[in-house]
Design a protein around this motif. Structure first.
Motif, PDB file in Angstrom:
ATOM      1  N   ALA A 224       0.886  -0.568  -0.672  1.00  0.00           N
ATOM      2  CA  ALA A 224       0.295  -0.364  -0.441  1.00  0.00           C
ATOM      3  C   ALA A 224       0.867   1.859  -0.094  1.00  0.00           C
ATOM      4  O   ALA A 224       2.468   1.026   0.044  1.00  0.00           O
ATOM      5  CB  ALA A 224      -1.209  -0.236   1.423  1.00  0.00           C
ATOM      6  N   GLU A 225      -0.232   2.049   0.230  1.00  0.00           N
ATOM      7  CA  GLU A 225       1.166   3.779   0.005  1.00  0.00           C
ATOM      8  C   GLU A 225       2.149   3.645   0.838  1.00  0.00           C
ATOM      9  O   GLU A 225       2.989   4.042   0.802  1.00  0.00           O
ATOM     10  CB  GLU A 225       0.493   5.192  -0.093  1.00  0.00           C
ATOM     11  N   ARG A 226       1.664   4.103   2.328  1.00  0.00           N
ATOM     12  CA  ARG A 226       2.352   3.533   3.599  1.00  0.00           C
ATOM     13  C   ARG A 226       2.425   1.960   3.878  1.00  0.00           C
ATOM     14  O   ARG A 226       1.153   1.687   4.274  1.00  0.00           O
ATOM     15  CB  ARG A 226       1.845   3.920   4.642  1.00  0.00           C
ATOM     16  N   SER A 227       3.528   1.167   3.398  1.00  0.00           N
ATOM     17  CA  SER A 227       3.972   0.202   3.525  1.00  0.00           C
ATOM     18  C   SER A 227       5.658  -0.874   4.350  1.00  0.00           C
ATOM     19  O   SER A 227       6.150   0.426   3.924  1.00  0.00           O
ATOM     20  CB  SER A 227       3.050  -0.830   2.331  1.00  0.00           C
ATOM     21  N   ILE A 250      -3.605  -0.046 -11.142  1.00  0.00           N
ATOM     22  CA  ILE A 250      -4.042   1.666 -11.256  1.00  0.00           C
ATOM     23  C   ILE A 250      -4.600   2.357  -9.733  1.00  0.00           C
ATOM     24  O   ILE A 250      -4.845   2.352  -9.335  1.00  0.00           O
ATOM     25  CB  ILE A 250      -3.630   2.704 -11.809  1.00  0.00           C
ATOM     26  N   ASP A 251      -6.016   1.332 -10.067  1.00  0.00           N
ATOM     27  CA  ASP A 251      -6.933   1.474  -9.043  1.00  0.00           C
ATOM     28  C   ASP A 251      -6.947   0.651  -7.511  1.00  0.00           C
ATOM     29  O   ASP A 251      -8.124   0.201  -7.043  1.00  0.00           O
ATOM     30  CB  ASP A 251      -8.104   1.606  -9.901  1.00  0.00           C
ATOM     31  N   SER A 252      -6.114  -0.464  -7.407  1.00  0.00           N
ATOM     32  CA  SER A 252      -5.925  -1.229  -6.528  1.00  0.00           C
ATOM     33  C   SER A 252      -5.138  -1.346  -5.092  1.00  0.00           C
ATOM     34  O   SER A 252      -3.574  -0.522  -5.759  1.00  0.00           O
ATOM     35  CB  SER A 252      -5.123  -2.828  -7.090  1.00  0.00           C
ATOM     36  N   PRO A 253      -5.962  -0.109  -4.123  1.00  0.00           N
ATOM     37  CA  PRO A 253      -4.479  -0.230  -2.376  1.00  0.00           C
ATOM     38  C   PRO A 253      -3.445  -0.207  -2.712  1.00  0.00           C
ATOM     39  O   PRO A 253      -2.625  -0.331  -2.295  1.00  0.00           O
ATOM     40  CB  PRO A 253      -5.932  -0.445  -1.825  1.00  0.00           C
ATOM     41  N   ALA A 254      -3.866  -2.107  -3.045  1.00  0.00           N
ATOM     42  CA  ALA A 254      -2.824  -2.667  -2.452  1.00  0.00           C
ATOM     43  C   ALA A 254      -1.336  -2.593  -3.391  1.00  0.00           C
ATOM     44  O   ALA A 254      -0.189  -3.060  -3.502  1.00  0.00           O
ATOM     45  CB  ALA A 254      -3.223  -4.346  -2.613  1.00  0.00           C
TER      46      ALA A 254
END
Length: 360
Positions: A224-227, A250-254
């Motif tokens: 994710a964006e912060r992982s 591109i639309d997957s948070p993962a």
């Protein structure tokens, strides 16, 4: 062990450089405060080392390791992994179960989210299977999700290394204890912490530098964006190692974190050959072709439902809308397809076509 205790986790670099400057750990332990500061230790570190006297605690840790079958490898030991010794902040001591010598082979770290998508789990399994078949040692952190998936997929005889954030007697999560035992059959469990150390949340990001430090290359499957997996990627870059990221929707948070890594210049992993090339493994060492898909035949209404399934998963409502079959009957058919090995149930009430299955 005394030096590791005093240095603290993730701060072994200056102590290791000071030991090399003075001719080894024994010389470091025998030096006075002034000489220790001249060798690069902070004033506080030099004072703590010069005044250290808690040898009973160190001996008690040694005794506990012997009872638990845990080996102790100081950084100067010839079996200490060479690549790990080269990073800026190597652990001064490694505690190990299993065979530490596997780290002499090519190691690839595979990291990713604890909440993967079906796509992420499939990709992690592919990496575990094909890298281990190529003789690569797969390193990860034994967490839920991508970590567990990549190690579950090792081929028979494949080797893996898991780096824990606590003591080796505190495998976490508990649900992965069987997996940890399987890794010991040909690989190793490692930690920079003595037994009894709890795997507290703050220890996981610090632990990640060891996973990447063991490896010639690191693959980030989903993040994710912060992982925490992005912390691993940063460690690998700072260590001068290759980093590859698996592109995702591109639309997957993962996949937000991995897609941004690629945008910022990280190499995309499009096939296993990309990882092997990053490790300078010749094409002749690459893995055998995957097993052929199993063809299955469904008839009647079951065939209509099976034709609507995909690899990512569809909801019961979506299947009802697509086929016109009633809700009660749809559940019966999905159960039939599960028992027949055609479909599998995913988290969130979704159903997918099972991996390795092709409809006839």
């Amino acid at each position: 062990m005394a030096l590791a205790h005093l240095a603290g986790e993730g701060r072994g670099g200056p102590w290791w450089r000071a030991a090399k400057e003075l001719g080894g750990a024994p010389a470091l332990l025998a030096a006075g405060e002034e000489r220790l500061r001249a060798a690069g230790l902070s004033e506080r570190g030099a004072r703590s080392l010069a005044r250290f006297s808690d040898w009973r605690r160190i001996e008690a840790q040694r005794d506990r390791c012997r009872r638990l079958g845990i080996s102790i490898f100081p950084i100067s030991h010839p079996q200490y992994p060479r690549l790990l010794r080269e990073i800026a902040d190597p652990p001064l001591v490694l505690y190990a179960r299993g065979d530490l010598s596997v780290c002499r082979a090519t190691v690839v770290a595979v990291v990713g989210t604890r909440r993967p998508t079906r796509y992420g789990l499939r990709t992690a399994s592919l990496l575990g299977r094909e890298l281990s078949a190529a003789g690569v040692v797969v390193a990860s952190g034994l967490a839920r999700g991508i970590d567990a998936a990549v190690h579950h997929a090792l081929v028979p005889g494949g080797r893996g290394v898991a780096v824990l954030a606590g003591g080796l007697d505190r495998v976490s999560p508990r649900s992965n204890r069987r997996l940890a035992a399987r890794l010991l059959e040909g690989g190793a469990l490692l930690s920079e912490h003595p037994p009894g150390t709890a795997p507290l949340p703050g220890r996981f990001p610090v632990r990640n530098r060891i996973i990447t430090g063991l490896a010639a290359a690191t693959v980030v499957v989903e993040a994710a964006e912060r992982s925490g997996s992005l912390v691993s990627a940063r460690h690998a870059v700072e260590q001068g190692r290759e980093v590859l990221a698996v592109p995702g929707n591109i639309d997957s948070p993962a996949s937000q974190g991995t897609n941004r890594l690629i945008r910022d210049g990280c190499a995309p992993m499009l096939e296993i050959a990309d990882v092997l090339a990053a490790c300078n493994i010749p094409a002749c060492a690459q893995t055998a072709a995957p097993a052929a898909a199993t063809t299955v035949h469904a008839t009647g209404e079951a065939a209509r439902v099976a034709a609507e399934l995909d690899r990512e998963g569809r909801s019961v409502d979506a299947l009802i809308e697509a086929t016109g079959i009633s809700g009660g009957r749809m559940l019966e058919l999905l159960t039939e397809l599960e028992i027949g090995g055609v479909a599998e149930r995913l988290p969130g009430g979704l159903f997918a076509l099972k991996d390795g299955v092709r409809l006839g």
